[in-house]
Design an enzyme around this catalytic site. Sequence first.
Site, PDB file in Angstrom:
ATOM      1  N   SER A  29      -0.097 -12.591   2.409  1.00  0.00           N
ATOM      2  CA  SER A  29       0.997 -11.654   2.153  1.00  0.00           C
ATOM      3  C   SER A  29       1.838 -11.484   3.420  1.00  0.00           C
ATOM      4  O   SER A  29       2.218 -12.480   4.038  1.00  0.00           O
ATOM      5  CB  SER A  29       0.432 -10.325   1.644  1.00  0.00           C
ATOM      6  OG  SER A  29       1.445  -9.517   1.109  1.00  0.00           O
ATOM      7  N   ASP A  56       4.054 -15.120  -8.635  1.00  0.00           N
ATOM      8  CA  ASP A  56       3.797 -13.989  -7.739  1.00  0.00           C
ATOM      9  C   ASP A  56       4.754 -12.853  -8.093  1.00  0.00           C
ATOM     10  O   ASP A  56       5.975 -12.999  -7.954  1.00  0.00           O
ATOM     11  CB  ASP A  56       3.996 -14.426  -6.284  1.00  0.00           C
ATOM     12  CG  ASP A  56       3.517 -13.392  -5.284  1.00  0.00           C
ATOM     13  OD1 ASP A  56       3.657 -12.181  -5.543  1.00  0.00           O
ATOM     14  OD2 ASP A  56       3.005 -13.788  -4.220  1.00  0.00           O
ATOM     15  N   HIS A 106      -0.218 -12.629  -6.822  1.00  0.00           N
ATOM     16  CA  HIS A 106      -0.075 -12.337  -5.396  1.00  0.00           C
ATOM     17  C   HIS A 106      -1.452 -12.145  -4.777  1.00  0.00           C
ATOM     18  O   HIS A 106      -2.145 -11.165  -5.050  1.00  0.00           O
ATOM     19  CB  HIS A 106       0.778 -11.085  -5.181  1.00  0.00           C
ATOM     20  CG  HIS A 106       1.032 -10.796  -3.741  1.00  0.00           C
ATOM     21  ND1 HIS A 106       1.814 -11.616  -2.952  1.00  0.00           N
ATOM     22  CD2 HIS A 106       0.597  -9.807  -2.923  1.00  0.00           C
ATOM     23  CE1 HIS A 106       1.863 -11.138  -1.720  1.00  0.00           C
ATOM     24  NE2 HIS A 106       1.127 -10.042  -1.672  1.00  0.00           N
TER      25      HIS A 106
END
Length: 351
Positions: free
Chosen positions: A148, A285, A316
């Site tokens: 991330s 995502d 994600h």
Amino acid sequence: MINFSYAPPWWLKDGLAMTLYTAFRGEQLVRQEIEPEPPYQPHIFTGAQGVPIFGWVAIPPNAHSTIVATYGITGSLDNQWFLKLLGRKAYAQGYAIALFDWRAHGKTATLSPTLTSDGIYEGEDFVRIAAAAKAMGCPAPFWFTAYSLGGQLVLWAIKAAQTVSEWGTDIGICEAEIGGGAAICPALESTRSLNYLRQSAIGKKLEQAISRQLKRLAWQIHHHHPESIDPNAIERVHDIWSFDHELVIQSLGFDSVTAYYEATSGLYQLPHLQKPTLVLYAADDPMFDPSLIPELEATCAANPKIDLVLTDQGGHVGYLSSKTCQQQIQDRDRWWAWNRVLDWIAHQSLV
């Protein structure tokens, strides 16, 4: 060659479902894993600008190389089960491990009031942590990884490693000792992805959840360093953008959040990377603007140092694999992303 084929369980084929399921159930799933927790030793590293950074180090017998890693936009070493999963898997495979609370997070926030810079200084932090880990007995080559927003930091770290001879001649590590890095679902372009999130009700809820965590982070820093942050500024924080506007950009010399995001976003770091880099990215995502995908593909195609693995599904930082996928790819567990990262790092030593 590495098999990068991926398929999720049938009931997690939607990116949002995968993301939410992993976020809420992942820690329970990790408890079922076989590898034990490494015997970590706490350590306070010194990052860029002399900022103290809290971390854990574990060195297995006959370690062959080292992984330096952190997590995403919020959290701490104590609660980031996905990062600790990497530590367990990597240590069992003979990697020394250095995990750390990045700037303004976890115990690092108790040591220093320094706020995040989304890569500007965190890239150098990675390299300095690698140098300190080397002095503790961790062997080269050193590999950087995260997910991330942490994945964005990894891209900056690879970039910083390439110029260590210019800024870090005294830190005890050379450019050749740093192998490269891997980013899982890295943040690519903050302005566009934040705008994308705000277009749907669920996206707004996701941003609000992150914003609440960022606000808690700011209050934690204020608690430990009350003179460093104006409490009125913290009160004005109501989303990710306002967090950066109120607390971050001024100290970094930016006159707008837009300029800050343009300067730090991961997409614009990719052309500069000259060390082996793996990017795992899911087309579904839900956190990031899907219009970024063609640019990501084109940018990575133009840089032979980057291995882009773009999957149709995965969400994600989810990437739980189906039983059939595990059997076909010969994985012992469901944690597809970390398995591919470790496979890829191992493969680099053979290239």
